[in-house]
Design a protein around this motif. Structure first.
Motif, PDB file in Angstrom:
ATOM      1  N   ALA A   1     147.107  74.049   0.272  1.00  0.00           N
ATOM      2  CA  ALA A   1     147.557  75.431   0.515  1.00  0.00           C
ATOM      3  C   ALA A   1     147.291  75.907   1.949  1.00  0.00           C
ATOM      4  O   ALA A   1     146.761  77.002   2.164  1.00  0.00           O
ATOM      5  CB  ALA A   1     146.885  76.364  -0.495  1.00  0.00           C
ATOM      6  N   PHE A   2     147.677  75.119   2.918  1.00  0.00           N
ATOM      7  CA  PHE A   2     147.480  75.520   4.311  1.00  0.00           C
ATOM      8  C   PHE A   2     148.376  76.698   4.693  1.00  0.00           C
ATOM      9  O   PHE A   2     148.047  77.469   5.600  1.00  0.00           O
ATOM     10  CB  PHE A   2     147.746  74.330   5.237  1.00  0.00           C
ATOM     11  CG  PHE A   2     146.686  73.254   5.145  1.00  0.00           C
ATOM     12  CD1 PHE A   2     145.498  73.368   5.836  1.00  0.00           C
ATOM     13  CD2 PHE A   2     146.894  72.144   4.341  1.00  0.00           C
ATOM     14  CE1 PHE A   2     144.524  72.381   5.748  1.00  0.00           C
ATOM     15  CE2 PHE A   2     145.927  71.151   4.242  1.00  0.00           C
ATOM     16  CZ  PHE A   2     144.734  71.266   4.949  1.00  0.00           C
ATOM     17  N   ASP A   3     149.512  76.844   4.004  1.00  0.00           N
ATOM     18  CA  ASP A   3     150.418  77.941   4.316  1.00  0.00           C
ATOM     19  C   ASP A   3     149.944  79.269   3.746  1.00  0.00           C
ATOM     20  O   ASP A   3     150.250  80.337   4.281  1.00  0.00           O
ATOM     21  CB  ASP A   3     151.825  77.630   3.782  1.00  0.00           C
ATOM     22  CG  ASP A   3     151.825  77.360   2.286  1.00  0.00           C
ATOM     23  OD1 ASP A   3     150.799  76.873   1.777  1.00  0.00           O
ATOM     24  OD2 ASP A   3     152.857  77.617   1.632  1.00  0.00           O
ATOM     25  N   GLN A   4     149.189  79.224   2.646  1.00  0.00           N
ATOM     26  CA  GLN A   4     148.640  80.438   2.038  1.00  0.00           C
ATOM     27  C   GLN A   4     147.278  80.096   1.442  1.00  0.00           C
ATOM     28  O   GLN A   4     147.139  79.915   0.245  1.00  0.00           O
ATOM     29  CB  GLN A   4     149.584  80.980   0.951  1.00  0.00           C
ATOM     30  CG  GLN A   4     149.157  82.340   0.405  1.00  0.00           C
ATOM     31  CD  GLN A   4     150.223  82.971  -0.474  1.00  0.00           C
ATOM     32  OE1 GLN A   4     151.408  82.894  -0.167  1.00  0.00           O
ATOM     33  NE2 GLN A   4     149.822  83.609  -1.556  1.00  0.00           N
ATOM     34  N   PRO A   5     146.261  80.005   2.288  1.00  0.00           N
ATOM     35  CA  PRO A   5     144.938  79.571   1.816  1.00  0.00           C
ATOM     36  C   PRO A   5     144.254  80.604   0.932  1.00  0.00           C
ATOM     37  O   PRO A   5     144.665  81.765   0.860  1.00  0.00           O
ATOM     38  CB  PRO A   5     144.160  79.347   3.118  1.00  0.00           C
ATOM     39  CG  PRO A   5     144.821  80.248   4.098  1.00  0.00           C
ATOM     40  CD  PRO A   5     146.274  80.260   3.731  1.00  0.00           C
ATOM     41  N   ASN A   6     143.219  80.162   0.285  1.00  0.00           N
ATOM     42  CA  ASN A   6     142.427  81.001  -0.600  1.00  0.00           C
ATOM     43  C   ASN A   6     141.407  81.785   0.226  1.00  0.00           C
ATOM     44  O   ASN A   6     140.304  81.309   0.492  1.00  0.00           O
ATOM     45  CB  ASN A   6     141.730  80.115  -1.644  1.00  0.00           C
ATOM     46  CG  ASN A   6     140.711  80.882  -2.465  1.00  0.00           C
ATOM     47  OD1 ASN A   6     140.807  82.093  -2.619  1.00  0.00           O
ATOM     48  ND2 ASN A   6     139.711  80.175  -2.972  1.00  0.00           N
ATOM     49  N   VAL A   7     141.775  82.987   0.619  1.00  0.00           N
ATOM     50  CA  VAL A   7     140.859  83.829   1.393  1.00  0.00           C
ATOM     51  C   VAL A   7     140.328  85.009   0.577  1.00  0.00           C
ATOM     52  O   VAL A   7     139.357  85.653   0.983  1.00  0.00           O
ATOM     53  CB  VAL A   7     141.539  84.367   2.676  1.00  0.00           C
ATOM     54  CG1 VAL A   7     141.900  83.221   3.599  1.00  0.00           C
ATOM     55  CG2 VAL A   7     142.769  85.215   2.333  1.00  0.00           C
ATOM     56  N   ALA A   8     140.920  85.278  -0.562  1.00  0.00           N
ATOM     57  CA  ALA A   8     140.511  86.441  -1.365  1.00  0.00           C
ATOM     58  C   ALA A   8     139.055  86.340  -1.789  1.00  0.00           C
ATOM     59  O   ALA A   8     138.342  87.345  -1.837  1.00  0.00           O
ATOM     60  CB  ALA A   8     141.397  86.562  -2.604  1.00  0.00           C
ATOM     61  N   LEU A   9     138.591  85.119  -2.080  1.00  0.00           N
ATOM     62  CA  LEU A   9     137.228  84.962  -2.585  1.00  0.00           C
ATOM     63  C   LEU A   9     136.181  85.179  -1.508  1.00  0.00           C
ATOM     64  O   LEU A   9     134.985  85.221  -1.810  1.00  0.00           O
ATOM     65  CB  LEU A   9     137.057  83.577  -3.218  1.00  0.00           C
ATOM     66  CG  LEU A   9     138.051  83.238  -4.337  1.00  0.00           C
ATOM     67  CD1 LEU A   9     137.624  81.961  -5.045  1.00  0.00           C
ATOM     68  CD2 LEU A   9     138.174  84.382  -5.326  1.00  0.00           C
ATOM     69  N   LEU A  10     136.623  85.318  -0.269  1.00  0.00           N
ATOM     70  CA  LEU A  10     135.712  85.649   0.822  1.00  0.00           C
ATOM     71  C   LEU A  10     135.632  87.152   1.031  1.00  0.00           C
ATOM     72  O   LEU A  10     134.846  87.629   1.854  1.00  0.00           O
ATOM     73  CB  LEU A  10     136.177  84.983   2.122  1.00  0.00           C
ATOM     74  CG  LEU A  10     136.380  83.470   2.080  1.00  0.00           C
ATOM     75  CD1 LEU A  10     136.913  82.982   3.414  1.00  0.00           C
ATOM     76  CD2 LEU A  10     135.082  82.756   1.722  1.00  0.00           C
ATOM     77  N   MET A  11     136.446  87.904   0.273  1.00  0.00           N
ATOM     78  CA  MET A  11     136.574  89.345   0.464  1.00  0.00           C
ATOM     79  C   MET A  11     135.909  90.108  -0.679  1.00  0.00           C
ATOM     80  O   MET A  11     135.753  89.594  -1.784  1.00  0.00           O
ATOM     81  CB  MET A  11     138.069  89.729   0.523  1.00  0.00           C
ATOM     82  CG  MET A  11     138.842  89.017   1.620  1.00  0.00           C
ATOM     83  SD  MET A  11     140.640  88.995   1.317  1.00  0.00           S
ATOM     84  CE  MET A  11     140.964  90.739   1.058  1.00  0.00           C
ATOM     85  N   PHE A  12     135.523  91.344  -0.390  1.00  0.00           N
ATOM     86  CA  PHE A  12     134.991  92.237  -1.420  1.00  0.00           C
ATOM     87  C   PHE A  12     136.165  92.897  -2.153  1.00  0.00           C
ATOM     88  O   PHE A  12     137.111  93.352  -1.516  1.00  0.00           O
ATOM     89  CB  PHE A  12     134.124  93.314  -0.768  1.00  0.00           C
ATOM     90  CG  PHE A  12     133.509  94.279  -1.750  1.00  0.00           C
ATOM     91  CD1 PHE A  12     132.292  93.995  -2.340  1.00  0.00           C
ATOM     92  CD2 PHE A  12     134.155  95.465  -2.079  1.00  0.00           C
ATOM     93  CE1 PHE A  12     131.720  94.886  -3.244  1.00  0.00           C
ATOM     94  CE2 PHE A  12     133.598  96.350  -2.980  1.00  0.00           C
ATOM     95  CZ  PHE A  12     132.378  96.056  -3.567  1.00  0.00           C
ATOM     96  N   PRO A  13     136.147  92.971  -3.505  1.00  0.00           N
ATOM     97  CA  PRO A  13     135.102  92.554  -4.437  1.00  0.00           C
ATOM     98  C   PRO A  13     135.331  91.163  -5.054  1.00  0.00           C
ATOM     99  O   PRO A  13     134.607  90.771  -5.956  1.00  0.00           O
ATOM    100  CB  PRO A  13     135.190  93.624  -5.527  1.00  0.00           C
ATOM    101  CG  PRO A  13     136.669  93.880  -5.621  1.00  0.00           C
ATOM    102  CD  PRO A  13     137.193  93.764  -4.196  1.00  0.00           C
TER     103      PRO A  13
END
Length: 215
Positions: free
Chosen positions: A173-185
């Motif tokens: 998923a380089f085009d849409q990586p998993n960044v949500a889990l680095l964010m609050f909440p």
């Protein structure tokens, strides 16, 4: 709106863990203090700026998981509450899909991709309803099978989440990586909801292995 809903789910997972472990105050306290620390760091965008720090967060969370397995005795385990934690996998999957639409997690982490966790959530709801309505015991072999399948599904999506995160080990998923889990909440998914779900599986297996009963 989905952020508030996810916070509610996280709080419910803590509540169900507390009830399912015989109101183990120490375990609950450890989890709450850890979530406060992680939540503050995520709110300050520390993990977004330094995602390499997040694996250390997962490591500490894993230590809490080991402590929970060892600290909770089978006589205090109430599996109906542990099952309730698995039911929460249904709204979690719906939130993950919304996060995909918002572009902060890849499609492969949703039920339209390779995440089949919602099946376990639905089956948990059916099992919980059956136990509450009939007050019968489940067969030990069924308990083993269902929990093992649930763990496999959970570990599979966790692996996808890790390999699609913006870390040096990213493979997907380089085009849409998993960044949500680095964010609050949403940081509470890997540090609260997922470990509690896994702990709920392991505690039921522990009780089933030692007592062959669901209550």
């Amino acid at each position: 709106m989905i952020a508030i809903l996810f916070l509610i789910i996280s709080l419910l997972s803590l509540l169900f863990l507390y009830q399912g472990t015989g109101r183990n105050k120490r375990l609950l306290l450890y989890f709450i203090v850890w979530q406060i620390i992680v939540g503050i760091l995520a709110y300050l965008r520390v993990f977004m700026d330094y995602p390499i720090l997040f694996p250390f967060v997962i490591l500490v969370t894993f230590l809490f998981l080991i402590y929970g397995i060892r600290a909770v005795t089978i006589k205090h385990i109430t599996t109906n509450y542990l099952l309730a934690n698995h039911v929460l996998r249904i709204p979690v999957e719906l939130i993950l899909y919304q996060l995909y639409l918002e572009g902060v997690i890849p499609k492969l982490m949703t039920y339209e991709g390779y995440n089949f966790d919602i099946v376990i959530g639905i089956s948990a709801l059916i099992i919980l309803g059956y136990l509450l309505l009939t007050n019968r015991k489940l067969k030990p072999k069924f308990i083993w099978l269902w929990n093992i399948i649930g763990i496999v599904f959970l570990l599979f999506i966790v692996t996808l989440a890790i390999l699609s995160s913006p870390l040096p080990i990213q493979q997907l998923a380089f085009d849409q990586p998993n960044v949500a889990l680095l964010m609050f909440p949403y940081c509470f998914l890997p540090t609260c909801v997922v470990p509690i779900v896994l702990l709920s599986h392991l505690l039921w297996l522990k009780k089933n292995a030692l007592k062959n009963t669901y209550l």
